[in-house]
Write an enzyme that holds these catalytic residues in place. Structure first.
Site: not given
Ligand code: NDP
Length: 487
Positions: A174, A177, A227-228, A231-232, A249, A283, A383
């Protein structure tokens, strides 16, 4: 207007809810495409397809060399469309075209690296009592769900797909979005090169509902997430219900340490590239610049002198070095940190949206630098994930190490010094998974990627990356034919 469906079980399908979402070019606000707004029920359908393909399909028993060949073909397919894919990535994510071109080439390399590695997965044996033969085999984990962010949409898809497929797993991917388009094009390529139906499923939809199901569903054996950190953490908790394997990661607040004996010009370049490549939406960005006090003033002056070279604009524009941020909401988040920063440090440059008609419709923000930031400040701890650099002066090696490690994260770090003993000494003291000496950001498919502490768990890329997609089974054979006669 281009319309995309989702790839589930070898068929392109609409979301069961009938909902769709417009995908926006962050550089000009134009609608680029319409994709399916998948939900929980679509995630379930994709997971069931991956489950059936793993349990009953040919993939698990496909020879490693044939799995590898398909990955090489996928690399070729990507290279054949490198130009279109890079442009699409730039339009969807915002990054400058030169950076997107690099990502496409790197993604193709990733498929090729794991294509070659597929045939190197092997077992081992050890000396056990002479009447037994014991050996270890490595087997695919099973059904893997893979959730990726918006900052490197295609590259993150490659990092997830390549090792999982090389190891013989089936998967559901996935994308974010906001940035699903290159992953959907990649799904088309997977179909074209001949991965069997159900092996690669790509769904689109929000984290809430769609992503959550991918973490919680009991038919899933492993979830891999980038991702963040917040969320992780949620994903890790959801995944514990059936004790899935988990790779995370996550974020970073990475120190980039410049000692007075560094090559000055290289350190200036490294400080800027570390902080502002990919709009700082990285990141591993070197978002905390730790500078030895004796060169603090000249280094800051040299950095500021180069800021005008960071040309802002739509990522497809000639000579553009920094594109827009990925979304309106994300720019607002970064701006809220800039407001905090104005109270916590000295604003040296940026801190605002650029003016001019060409910037009005996109989510642009100027490269921003805060100086004299205390290590305890929020902008030095949290971050920000945007083009914001905080500079922290230090006096001694010990102090630099202490400040570098004073973070809940442990993803990456840079050290600049011509004294290799000192640089290595410092790197060894830093609690982070990825470190650079006299460099910042180069990333190799051959080397493991991942963090200490709250930057995640597990490793992607390299030989370690494939281990995360394999189970280990021991097989014991009794070489005596007679019963053991215990009872
Ligand atoms: P997220 O980490 O929330 O999103 C990354 C992925 O996880 C997207 O595909 C998202 O879906 C999905 N996701 C979100 N919530 C859930 C959940 N509860 N269960 C399963 N999957 C989920 O990134 P954000 O866009 O919200 O960014 C928030 C912050 O995270 C940023 O400001 C930044 O600080 C950090 N970030 C860090 C990254 C890294 O590589 N370390 C990358 C991106 C963000 P969808 O977006 O489609 O809703």
């Amino acid at each position: 207007m281009k319309k995309y469906e989702m790839l589930i079980n070898g068929k392109w399908v609409k979301a069961k809810s009938g909902k769709t979402r417009e995908i926006i070019d962050p550089g000009n606000g134009e609608v680029l495409a319409v994709v399916q707004e998948g939900g929980k029920e679509d995630a379930i359908a994709a997971i069931e397809a991956a489950r059936a393909a793993f349990d009953h399909g040919p993939w698990r028993k496909t020879m490693a060399i044939d799995r590898g060949k398909l990955l090489f073909k996928l690399g070729d397919a990507l290279r054949a469309k490198a130009k279109e894919m890079a442009e699409l990535e730039t339009r969807n994510n915002g990054k400058p075209l030169a950076e997107a071109e690099f990502d496409v080439a790197d993604a193709a390399n990733c498929f090729e690296f794991y294509g070659g590695l597929a045939t190197k997965i092997h077992g081992e044996t050890m000396s056990v009592p002479a009447n037994s033969l014991s050996f270890v085999v490595r087997e695919p984990i099973g059904v893997c769900t893979q959730i990726i962010p918006w900052n490197f949409p295609l590259l993150m898809a490659a990092w997830k797909l390549a090792p999982a497929l090389a190891a013989g797993n089936t998967l559901v991917l996935k994308p974010s979005e906001f940035t699903p388009l290159t992953a959907l094009e990649l799904a088309k390529m997977c179909e074209e090169v001949g991965f069997p139906a159900g092996v690669v499923n790509v769904i689109t939809g929000p984290g809430a509902g769609c992503g959550e199901e991918m973490a919680v569903n009991h038919k899933v054996d492993k979830v891999a997430f980038t991702g963040g950190t917040a969320t992780g953490r949620r994903i890790a908790i959801a995944a514990t219900e059936n004790l899935k394997r988990v790779t995370l990661e996550l974020g970073g607040k990475n120190p980039n340490i410049v000692f007075a004996d560094a090559d000055f010009e290289s350190a200036v370049d490294g400080a800027l590239f570390g902080a502002f490549a990919n709009q700082g939406e990285v990141c591993s960005a070197g978002s905390r610049l730790l500078v030895e006090r004796s060169i603090h003033k000249p280094l800051v002056e040299a950095i500021l002198k180069k800021i005008p070279n960071i040309k802002l604009g739509h990522g497809l524009g000639a000579g553009v070095k920094m594109g827009p941020l990925v979304s309106k909401a994300h720019r607002e988040k970064v701006e809220s940190y800039i407001e905090i920063g104005k109270k916590e440090g000295k604003l040296l440059c940026g801190g605002k949206r650029p003016s001019g008609a060409q910037f009005e419709k996109g989510w642009f923000l100027e490269p921003t630098i805060f100086d004299d930031v205390k290590p305890t400040a929020r902008i030095a701890k949290e971050e920000i994930f945007g083009p914001v650099l905080t500079i922290i002066p230090f006096d001694t090696e010990e102090e630099a190490i202490r400040i570098a490690n004073d973070t809940e994260y442990g993803l990456a770090a840079g050290v600049w010094s011509k004294n290799i003993q000192k640089a290595l000494r410092v790197v060894r003291e830093i609690r982070a998974g990825i470190t650079w000496i006299n460099h910042y950001h180069p990333t190799f498919n051959e080397m493991p990627w991942g963090g200490y502490k709250q930057s995640g768990t597990g490793r992607e890329l390299g030989l370690h990356g494939i281990e995360g997609y394999l189970e280990i089974k021991q097989i014991n054979v009794n070489l005596d034919e007679a019963p053991i006669g215990w009872y």
